[in-house]
Design an enzyme around this catalytic site. Structure first.
Site, PDB file in Angstrom:
ATOM      1  N   LYS A  54      -0.653   5.493   8.527  1.00  0.00           N
ATOM      2  CA  LYS A  54       0.077   5.398   7.263  1.00  0.00           C
ATOM      3  C   LYS A  54      -0.880   5.599   6.078  1.00  0.00           C
ATOM      4  O   LYS A  54      -0.626   6.408   5.183  1.00  0.00           O
ATOM      5  CB  LYS A  54       0.755   4.021   7.164  1.00  0.00           C
ATOM      6  CG  LYS A  54       1.536   3.820   5.879  1.00  0.00           C
ATOM      7  CD  LYS A  54       1.836   2.336   5.616  1.00  0.00           C
ATOM      8  CE  LYS A  54       2.207   2.136   4.154  1.00  0.00           C
ATOM      9  NZ  LYS A  54       2.219   0.738   3.737  1.00  0.00           N
ATOM     10  N   THR A  69       0.862  -1.174   0.000  1.00  0.00           N
ATOM     11  CA  THR A  69       0.000   0.000   0.000  1.00  0.00           C
ATOM     12  C   THR A  69       0.898   1.223   0.000  1.00  0.00           C
ATOM     13  O   THR A  69       1.531   1.542   1.006  1.00  0.00           O
ATOM     14  CB  THR A  69      -0.933   0.008   1.229  1.00  0.00           C
ATOM     15  OG1 THR A  69      -1.823  -1.104   1.130  1.00  0.00           O
ATOM     16  CG2 THR A  69      -1.758   1.288   1.272  1.00  0.00           C
ATOM     17  N   LYS A 120      -8.346   1.655  -2.435  1.00  0.00           N
ATOM     18  CA  LYS A 120      -8.037   1.329  -1.040  1.00  0.00           C
ATOM     19  C   LYS A 120      -7.889   2.595  -0.204  1.00  0.00           C
ATOM     20  O   LYS A 120      -8.389   2.665   0.915  1.00  0.00           O
ATOM     21  CB  LYS A 120      -6.757   0.496  -0.938  1.00  0.00           C
ATOM     22  CG  LYS A 120      -6.385   0.263   0.527  1.00  0.00           C
ATOM     23  CD  LYS A 120      -5.370  -0.793   0.790  1.00  0.00           C
ATOM     24  CE  LYS A 120      -5.087  -0.846   2.294  1.00  0.00           C
ATOM     25  NZ  LYS A 120      -4.101  -1.819   2.701  1.00  0.00           N
TER      26      LYS A 120
END
Lengths: 341, 341
Positions: free
Chosen positions: B290, B139, B215
C-alpha cells in the site's frame, strides 16, 4: 585450536602437511615477524598498504615488492626505502614467506599465482624454505579465488587466504581498513596478525572464499541501499520537503542506512561527505559496478536469481556514462536522477 | 512564535482567523485537555490508540467515537468505558474539539471530511463552538490529503494536519508510535501535546502534507532496503556462508540497515524478529504494498521517475500472492526468494 571445520576439510588436509615446527612457532610467538614479506601490486590501494606494512614491521625484516609498472616500485623504494625490488613475482615468493597480493581483476590473480607456484620448489629449493602464507586482498569472484586457493594448496607450497577489504584509499593510507577473511580456522591467528598492520578490523567469515563472499553480499546490499537512498531523498525534496529535515527523520526511522546516514547523497546534509565536494573522493561508481558485476557472476554460479541487482547495475552504468557523473563517488546517482543540489 | 513560514502562507492565513483566545490558551497551558476528543476509525491501529488516549486524558474529558462497524464501538465502550458513541462522523465533530482520524484509504478520508465539513456551522452552531483541530493519522497520498486540508481550511471550521505514524500495532498498543507531522509552525505545539498521548516521538517535517511525504519517502527506502537485505542474506547463505556471521559482518559494515539489524529476514539471526516466528507479526507485506503504491502515485504526480520501486512492488505483490508468504511480515520476501530457513 588446530581443529579444522567440516567445510574446510580438503583445505585443512592440505594445510596439515604444512603444520611443521615453523608453522607452530608462528602461532605461539611473534618471532615470525622477523621473516620476509612480499608485496605484489602497488596500485592505489596496495601502495599505501605496503607503506604501512613497511613502517610497522621491524627494520631488520626483509620486504620484497613487485608491480607491473617498474616506475611505481622505484618510486616506492625512493619514498619509503628499505625494500628490495623483485624482477618478477616468482622472485618475490622465493625470497619471502608472507606474501600479499592486491590486484585489480580475477585474471591478474590467476596469472600471478600461475607464475608463483611453478615449479613447486618454493619450500624445497628456494632461498627461503619455509611454508608460504599468501594473503590475497584483491576483490575477485569466489570461483577464481577458489581455483587459485586449490592450486596453491595442492602444490603444497603454502596456504592461500582471501582477505578483500573495505575502507577505500583513505582507509588504506590511514591503516584503518576492514578485512573480510576466508581462511581455515587453524591459520587465522597469523593472518590477523599480519592484516592488523594495515587495518583496524579483521573479520573471519569462514573457510577460503568466505571473505570474498561476505564482501560481495555486503556490497550488493550497499549498491541497492545507495540507489534507494538517492531515490528517496530525490522524491522527498521534489515533493517539497527540506533535505536536512527528511534525512534527520529517515536517520531516526526505519529507512536509516549507511548511505542515508554517513554518505547522504544530498550536498550539505552530511558534512564532508563526497556529495558536498562535487561527489569527489569516496567509493567510485566504477568500483561499485565492478563489485556488483562480481556478485552477479557469483549468483549465476550458485543458481541464485538476483532481482534488483541487474537494474541497479544498469543505473550505475548509466551514471558512469554521464559526463557530469563519471568518475565520482557512487552517491552521484542522486545527481544522475536529477536531484536538486 | 506565531510566524508563518513562506510555504505555509495560505494555510497560515486561514489559521490566523482561528487564533482566538481559546487557541492561545491551548499553547500556554494544558487546560485545553479538559476539552472533548473525537476518534474516528477504530481499526487495528485506531482501537489501541483510542484506548491509550482515553487512559491518558482526564476522566472528566469527553470522548466521542465512531467506526463504520458498530460492533467495534460497542466493544470499545464495553472494554474501555467512559465514551460516547456517535451515530455518524458529523456528530463526532459537532460534539468535540480535537478529532483524530485513522482510516485505511484516501477515499475514506475524503468521504469522512465531506460529511464533517458540511454544513460549515461547526463553530457557529454546533454544541461545541470552539475551532476544531483535525489530526489525520491515516497514511494516504499527499494530494488527497492536501485537498482535504484545503477544504477544511477554506470552510474556516478548524485546522487539518497530517500525522501518519510508524510503529505498527505493537507500537500503537504500547503507546510508542512515531508520528511524522505536516502542520503549520503555529499549530504544532498542540498537535505534539495530543500525539504524545499515543506515541513516543512527534517529528514535525514542515507544512501540511509534509508528514505523509516524509513517511512515503522513508517507506520507499525501507521497501528497497528490505528486498536488498533478503537478497544479500539469501545469496551469502547459498554461497555457503553462515547466516549469523554474515549478518554480524554486514551490521558492522556499510550494508547495515534496519532490515539487516532489527528485522533480519533469516530465522534466528535476530531474537524475536518475525522471521523466527514464521514471519508472523511485524509489518505486513500488504501494508508495504500500500505504502509503495502511494509513493509511486506521489512520484507520478510530481514528475519523479521511480527506478527500483516498480520492480520492488512487483516482488512484494508476488510474495503476497504466494500461499506460504501471504499475510506475513514483509521480511518474508526472503522465503519467497527461496531463502534457507
Amino acid at each position: 585450536m588446530r581443529a579444522v571445520t567440516a567445510t574446510a576439510a580438503p583445505l585443512g588436509q592440505a594445510f596439515s602437511n604444512l603444520a611443521g615446527p615453523a608453522c607452530r612457532r608462528s602461532f605461539a610467538t611473534s618471532s615470525r615477524l622477523d621473516a620476509g614479506y612480499g608485496f605484489i601490486g602497488l596500485g592505489r590501494m596496495g601502495y599505501p598498504m605496503a607503506k604501512n606494512l613497511r613502517a610497522k614491521i621491524p627494520q631488520s625484516d626483509t620486504m620484497v615488492i613487485h608491480d607491473v609498472n617498474p616506475a611505481v616500485t622505484e618510486s616506492f623504494a625512493k619514498e619509503v626505502g628499505n625494500v628490495e625490488i623483485a624482477k618478477n613475482v616468482r622472485e618475490v615468493a622465493e625470497k619471502t614467506e608472507t606474501i600479499l597480493t592486491v590486484l585489480p581483476q580475477p585474471h591478474h590473480v590467476q596469472s600471478v599465482f600461475h607464475q608463483i607456484l611453478k615449479p613447486p620448489t618454493l619450500i624445497t629449493e628456494a632461498p627461503n624454505r619455509r611454508e608460504r602464507l599468501f594473503i590475497d586482498c584483491s576483490t575477485i569472484d569466489p570461483r577464481t579465488s577458489s581455483e587459485v586457493a586449490n592450486a596453491t594448496h595442492s602444490s603444497q607450497q603454502g596456504k592461500f587466504v582471501d582477505a578483500p577489504m573495505s575502507g577505500g584509499v583513505v582507509g588504506a593510507a590511514a591503516g584503518t581498513l576492514t578485512f573480510m577473511v576466508g581462511a581455515p580456522a587453524d591459520g587465522i591467528d597469523r593472518v590477523r596478525e599480519v592484516l592488523s598492520l594495515m587495518g583496524r578490523r579483521v573479520i573471519h567469515l569462514g573457510p577460503p572464499t568466505s571473505g570474498l563472499k561476505g564482501k560481495l553480499a555486503n556490497n550488493y546490499l550497499l549498491a541497492l541501499n545507495n540507489i534507494a537512498t538517492c531515490e528517496a531523498m530525490h522524491m522527498g525534496i521534489k515533493w517539497g520537503l527540506d533535505g536536512q529535515a527528511l534525512a534527520d527523520m529517515i536517520n531516526s526511522a526505519t529507512g536509516k542506512c549507511w548511505p542515508s546516514e554517513a554518505n547522504n547523497p544530498v550536498p550539505g546534509v552530511v558534512p564532508n561527505a563526497p556529495a558536498g565536494k562535487d561527489y569527489e573522493g569516496g567509493f567510485g561508481t566504477s568500483l561499485m559496478l565492478k563489485d556488483l558485476g562480481l556478485a552477479l557472476t557469483a549468483c549465476a554460479q550458485a543458481d541464485v536469481v538476483p532481482r534488483l541487482g541487474p537494474y541497479a547495475k544498469d543505473i550505475y552504468a548509466a551514471a558512469e556514462g554521464a559526463e557530469d557523473c563519471k568518475g565520482r563517488d557512487f552517491s552521484v546517482v542522486y545527481r544522475y536522477l536529477g536531484g536538486k543540489e
